[in-house]
Design a protein around this motif. Structure first.
Motif, PDB file in Angstrom:
ATOM      1  N   GLN A 101      -5.330   8.838   3.140  1.00 54.45           N
ATOM      2  CA  GLN A 101      -5.639   8.308   4.479  1.00 54.45           C
ATOM      3  C   GLN A 101      -4.605   7.276   4.917  1.00 54.45           C
ATOM      4  O   GLN A 101      -4.220   7.207   6.078  1.00 54.45           O
TER       5      GLN A 101
ATOM      6  N   SER B 224      -3.375   1.075   9.360  1.00 52.83           N
ATOM      7  CA  SER B 224      -3.321   1.815  10.627  1.00 52.83           C
ATOM      8  C   SER B 224      -2.773   0.942  11.764  1.00 52.83           C
ATOM      9  O   SER B 224      -2.371   1.443  12.803  1.00 52.83           O
TER      10      SER B 224
ATOM     11  N   GLU C 159      -7.702   0.681   7.324  1.00 45.86           N
ATOM     12  CA  GLU C 159      -7.637   0.030   8.645  1.00 45.86           C
ATOM     13  C   GLU C 159      -6.392  -0.837   8.766  1.00 45.86           C
ATOM     14  O   GLU C 159      -5.673  -0.794   9.757  1.00 45.86           O
TER      15      GLU C 159
END
Lengths: 141, 403
Positions: free
Chosen positions: A107, A16, A13
């Motif tokens: 990711q 991102s 997170e």
């Protein structure tokens, strides 16, 4: 206590939020500054992780049933990469470390934005962390 | 020289990297390829792809004559006495190994081989292997802080046991142009044979092998705007004849029976198997391209880039240049105080600038300066001062991020 998967989720997170890779690098450099540093006496050739273009030292010790990692590197971006790994894997039980997957790296997009030599180094670091976990697991048992 | 026009010949230079214009400053590792060379590879496969030297048919004859024409072009470009002294190889490393391996049958225990502290690993390791195989001794010409070889020390290393001297014309890590004419002359006094590694020099200035009187010379096409996987070895005819073949196979024989095989004459003796035909033909197109611009013009322009970049880089606080020989090509190796070269290289990459970081396959040079590596920028004739200005901006930005 934070589980490995929770910390991994937080990291994904966190990364991102950044718009471009320049900012992500800046963040990684910042993370490197808060890396729990390895004690000078452990900065030996034995503790150098092979397969990195820059030098990386890593040390692990057991605190009750948790593994505590400390590390250092002569390159600042590399320090950031280790800091990310230590945030995930330090203060965890060896079993948790051994069972953890490392999908979060893809990711975050870490690997694809690192040069091939650095990506290889990253793989070596994870291998080393898992090796420590395996070694200390037998000690606990 | 019309740089803007020249840049249009290189399709890769119009690429964007992560949103930025590509700035290619890794020319010492490999040069970029002009459309004329790319077209030549395509022409070969579209028009006369066939095996050479043995076919009776039209295509084979056409391919053979194109292929042999390049041998002639190399002979003229590097001023070589005889066409048969030009052996096609897969590149510089192949050429060095071919000669080193050949001498494993000639050197005796206690013979001496000299290399320099400035060599690329490819001009060290094959000789270590040769020394081990023949129980000969490897000696090293020392260097000094400016990145020059110590010629006085070199002269002291030479004696009647010296059989081989392997030195690069230009250092890949620092850009130093070595005084090879003198090195060769001194070696010849002791009847030692000299191999010159021309991988870093051939792209930047004219090489005259008759004038230099080199015994062997090797280089790679991919540093000369040609394709990868092709290069050539030059050797004096009498010396090449003394050496055994390197690889057995087709093309390198004159007669084969199960009892005995006799080998073909030069150059075919060293060209076993089907060669890199398209590579050779494209190598020829690359030489034509460079000669079309003119090596003297290239040398002058690159010197201008070197001077400009050296001056600009020196203005950056904490920057130290490694290798400031009086005679050097457009290569600058540097570090910035308390910044790891790898970190700097990574940030520059994010801004579209391709540089090399690390030891540059020349660990002895890094050990000499006691550094883990450097950032190396290397310019070619299609680079511009504007690109150098952007490099300086990018370095200053990286310093802010990394300190």
């Amino acid at each position: 206590m934070n589980s490995i998967s929770k910390i991994q989720k937080e990291l994904v997170e966190e990364f991102s939020f950044f718009e471009d890779w320049m900012q992500r690098y800046e963040h990684m450099i910042d993370l490197g500054k808060s890396l729990p540093l390895i004690k000078e006496k452990y900065k030996t050739d034995d503790n150098i992780i092979k397969g990195c273009q820059s030098k990386v030292w890593m040390h692990a010790e057991l605190e009750e049933t948790k593994l505590i990692f400390t590390a250092d590197s002569d390159a600042i971006i590399t320090k950031g990469i280790i800091a990310i790994l230590i945030r995930v894997f330090s203060k965890q039980h060896p079993d948790e470390i051994l069972n953890a997957d490392t999908k979060f790296i893809d990711q975050i997009g870490l690997k694809e934005h690192l040069s091939p030599t650095r990506a290889n180094g990253l793989v070596s670091m994870i291998k080393q962390i898992k090796m420590y976990a395996l070694a200390y697991k037998t000690q606990i048992n | 020289m019309d740089i803007e026009k020249i840049r249009k010949d290189f399709p890769i230079l119009s690429r964007k990297i992560k949103g930025n214009d590509l700035i290619y400053f890794d020319n010492a590792a490999t040069s970029q390829t002009p459309i004329q060379v790319i077209n030549k590879i395509s022409e070969y496969y579209s028009k006369y792809n066939s095996n050479i030297h043995r076919g009776v048919h039209f295509l084979s004859q056409e391919a053979t004559s194109e292929y042999e024409l390049v041998r002639e072009k190399i002979k003229n470009h590097f001023n070589i006495a005889k066409k048969k002294e030009v052996i096609f190889t897969s590149g510089t490393t192949h050429g060095i190994n071919l000669i080193a391996s050949g001498y494993s049958n000639i050197l005796q225990k206690g013979d001496e081989i000299i290399v320099s502290n400035l060599e690329h690993h490819s001009n060290i390791v094959p000789l270590q292997m040769l020394a081990e195989k023949t129980s000969s001794i490897l000696k090293v010409i020392p260097m000094n802080l400016s990145g020059d070889l110590d010629l006085k020390a070199y002269k002291k290393l030479l004696n009647n046991k010296t059989k081989l001297v392997f030195v690069n014309h230009v250092s890949n890590s620092l850009g130093t142009i070595n005084p090879i004419k003198e090195i060769i002359k001194e070696a010849h006094i002791h009847d030692a044979k000299v191999l010159i590694d021309g991988a870093q020099s051939a792209p930047h200035f004219k090489t005259d092998l008759i004038d230099l009187n080199a015994d062997f010379y090797v280089t790679s096409a991919h540093k000369l705007c040609g394709p990868t996987g092709i290069g050539f070895l030059y050797g004096k005819e009498v010396l090449l004849n003394e050496l055994p073949p390197y690889q057995g196979g087709g093309e390198m024989i004159s007669e084969v029976t199960f009892e005995k095989t006799s080998y073909a004459d030069l150059p075919h003796k060293f060209e076993a198997g089907t060669p890199n035909i398209s590579g050779v033909i494209a190598f020829g197109a690359a030489l034509d391209y460079l000669n079309g611009i003119g090596l003297k013009e290239i040398e002058n322009y690159e010197n201008e880039l070197l001077k400009y970049a050296t001056r600009k880089l020196k203005e950056v606080k904490g920057l130290r240049i490694f290798g400031e020989a009086k005679n050097k090509i457009s290569v600058i190796s540097f570090n910035i105080e308390s910044i790891h070269p790898y970190d700097l290289g990574s940030i520059l990459d994010k801004m579209g600038i391709a540089v090399r970081t690390g030891q540059h396959c020349a660990q002895p040079v890094m050990d000499f300066y006691q550094i883990p590596g450097t950032v190396r920028v290397s310019f070619s004739f299609y680079n511009t001062k504007k690109e150098i200005d952007f490099l300086i901006l990018a370095i200053n930005k990286a310093i802010k991020m990394l300190s």
